[in-house]
Design a protein around this motif. Structure first.
Motif, PDB file in Angstrom:
ATOM      1  N   UNK A   8       0.812  -1.223   0.000  1.00 27.56           N
ATOM      2  CA  UNK A   8       0.000   0.000   0.000  1.00 27.56           C
ATOM      3  C   UNK A   8       0.842   1.267   0.000  1.00 27.56           C
ATOM      4  N   UNK A   9       2.134   1.143   0.247  1.00 28.35           N
ATOM      5  CA  UNK A   9       2.958   2.332   0.442  1.00 28.35           C
ATOM      6  C   UNK A   9       3.103   3.155  -0.828  1.00 28.35           C
ATOM      7  N   UNK A  10       3.515   2.540  -1.939  1.00 32.37           N
ATOM      8  CA  UNK A  10       3.727   3.314  -3.169  1.00 32.37           C
ATOM      9  C   UNK A  10       2.452   3.983  -3.665  1.00 32.37           C
ATOM     10  N   UNK A  11       1.306   3.294  -3.691  1.00 27.87           N
ATOM     11  CA  UNK A  11       0.078   3.992  -4.093  1.00 27.87           C
ATOM     12  C   UNK A  11      -0.232   5.189  -3.207  1.00 27.87           C
ATOM     13  N   UNK A  12       0.015   5.043  -1.894  1.00 26.85           N
ATOM     14  CA  UNK A  12      -0.251   6.153  -0.981  1.00 26.85           C
ATOM     15  C   UNK A  12       0.666   7.332  -1.269  1.00 26.85           C
ATOM     16  N   UNK A  13       1.935   7.054  -1.492  1.00 22.73           N
ATOM     17  CA  UNK A  13       2.881   8.141  -1.752  1.00 22.73           C
ATOM     18  C   UNK A  13       2.638   8.802  -3.097  1.00 22.73           C
ATOM     19  N   UNK A  14       2.331   8.012  -4.111  1.00 25.62           N
ATOM     20  CA  UNK A  14       2.053   8.586  -5.433  1.00 25.62           C
ATOM     21  C   UNK A  14       0.814   9.468  -5.423  1.00 25.62           C
ATOM     22  N   UNK A  15      -0.136   9.162  -4.535  1.00 26.47           N
ATOM     23  CA  UNK A  15      -1.345   9.976  -4.430  1.00 26.47           C
ATOM     24  C   UNK A  15      -1.126  11.226  -3.591  1.00 26.47           C
ATOM     25  N   UNK A  16       0.043  11.325  -2.939  1.00 24.25           N
ATOM     26  CA  UNK A  16       0.376  12.561  -2.229  1.00 24.25           C
ATOM     27  C   UNK A  16       0.372  12.484  -0.719  1.00 24.25           C
ATOM     28  N   UNK A  17       0.383  11.301  -0.137  1.00 24.48           N
ATOM     29  CA  UNK A  17       0.397  11.185   1.325  1.00 24.48           C
ATOM     30  C   UNK A  17       1.609  11.902   1.910  1.00 24.48           C
ATOM     31  N   UNK A  18       1.378  12.643   2.977  1.00 22.26           N
ATOM     32  CA  UNK A  18       2.452  13.383   3.642  1.00 22.26           C
ATOM     33  C   UNK A  18       3.134  12.577   4.736  1.00 22.26           C
ATOM     34  N   UNK A  19       2.468  11.509   5.164  1.00 19.79           N
ATOM     35  CA  UNK A  19       2.980  10.733   6.295  1.00 19.79           C
ATOM     36  C   UNK A  19       2.276   9.384   6.312  1.00 19.79           C
ATOM     37  N   UNK A  20       2.980   8.357   6.761  1.00 16.03           N
ATOM     38  CA  UNK A  20       2.409   7.019   6.820  1.00 16.03           C
ATOM     39  C   UNK A  20       2.289   6.553   8.265  1.00 16.03           C
ATOM     40  N   UNK A  21       1.236   5.796   8.530  1.00 17.31           N
ATOM     41  CA  UNK A  21       1.078   5.103   9.801  1.00 17.31           C
ATOM     42  C   UNK A  21       1.082   3.612   9.507  1.00 17.31           C
ATOM     43  N   UNK A  22       2.137   2.936   9.937  1.00 14.87           N
ATOM     44  CA  UNK A  22       2.251   1.494   9.715  1.00 14.87           C
ATOM     45  C   UNK A  22       1.594   0.779  10.884  1.00 14.87           C
ATOM     46  N   UNK A  23       0.464   0.142  10.613  1.00 16.04           N
ATOM     47  CA  UNK A  23      -0.375  -0.392  11.676  1.00 16.04           C
ATOM     48  C   UNK A  23      -0.115  -1.876  11.909  1.00 16.04           C
TER      49      UNK A  23
END
Length: 287
Positions: free
Chosen positions: A207-222
């Motif tokens: 899920x990381x690359x799709x989130x970053x490509x869409x513009x996520x500023x920060x990730x929460x790894x749950x």
């Protein structure tokens, strides 16, 4: 926030909190003290730690005594955020006995609760010292006590995450399920142009690359295990901050921090911390 009157509360909020808590405890008044203690009798008192603690909430505790006896003399022996050993005095009082006894339980309950949070928070903060990782609290707080509980977490060495839902965008699994995927949900949040940071919860590395490509500023790894966290850190490669969350314990937090994540959030520091053991001892003085 620390510049506010007491434990993060401004004057109005402090007054309202003190009135609510005293109203709950006093009712029509302290029947026992009023029946047994002369109205002009005076006490000296010492609040002291009965275990090693990190102090939080001293000014708030003092507000209860001041409310019932505006002339009470108060000496702050310790300060919020200070670690003290068992037996250490933290506050001294001198004033009328009846109001001091009436304010005691409200003051102690508040001080013990906040110092308990600060004490446990410090244990978690110390456990990751030197790793470069930052400890965060969460919104897992007792309803109505969030401001003062998050203040206590700061006194223990954590940084506050969101205070309220309007403080930032945090996309979680339910938002993703409703919108139809990580990328679509992040894109919608960015398109809303709120000016807020967009953080997204990811459960898998995919899920990381799709989130970053869409513009996520920060990730929460749950709830990722250590190997998966290390892989997440490798994939992100410093592009955005990473927060690890979910089931973090004192005996696991350092290993989590050493994976290279930016933050670790711990709900139990506000949700499950036991009250600190603080005692209040009195002695009569001349009127």
């Amino acid at each position: 926030m620390e510049a506010a009157t007491a434990a993060g509360l401004d004057d109005g909020a402090l007054s309202a909190f003190v009135e609510m808590v005293l109203g709950e405890d006093l009712g029509a008044g302290d029947a026992t003290s009023n029946a047994t203690i002369p109205p002009d009798m005076r006490f000296s008192a010492v609040l002291a730690a009965r275990q090693p603690i990190v102090v939080a909430g001293l000014e708030l505790a003092a507000a209860f005594f001041r409310r019932l006896d505006p002339a009470v003399e108060i000496e702050f022996v310790a300060k919020d955020g200070e670690a003290v050993d068992a037996g250490t005095p933290i506050l001294r009082l001198a004033g009328l006995a009846r109001p001091m006894l009436a304010a005691e339980r409200s003051a102690l309950n508040t001080l013990q609760h906040l110092s308990g949070i600060a004490t446990v928070t410090r244990e978690y903060a110390d456990a990751i010292a030197g790793t470069g990782c930052i400890l965060l609290d969460t919104r897992k707080t007792i309803p109505g006590l969030r401001v003062i509980e998050k203040y206590a977490a700061r006194m223990g060495g954590a940084q506050n995450h969101r205070m309220r839902l309007d403080d930032g965008i945090l996309i979680k699994d339910n938002h993703i399920a409703a919108r139809g995927g990580v990328a679509a949900t992040v894109a919608a949040a960015k398109a809303a142009n709120t000016g807020l940071e967009v953080q997204v919860e990811v459960d898998t590395v995919d899920q990381i690359e799709p989130a970053l490509k869409a513009g996520a500023d920060r990730l929460l790894c749950d709830n990722m295990d250590l190997a998966t966290l290390r892989e997440a850190v490798r994939v992100v490669a410093g592009r955005v901050p990473i927060e690890a969350s979910g089931g973090v314990r004192l005996n696991t937090i350092r290993d989590i921090a050493l994976t290279g994540v930016t933050y670790v959030s711990v709900g139990r520091i506000t949700q499950s911390s036991p009250a600190a053991d603080i005692g209040l001892d009195y002695s009569p003085t001349a009127a």
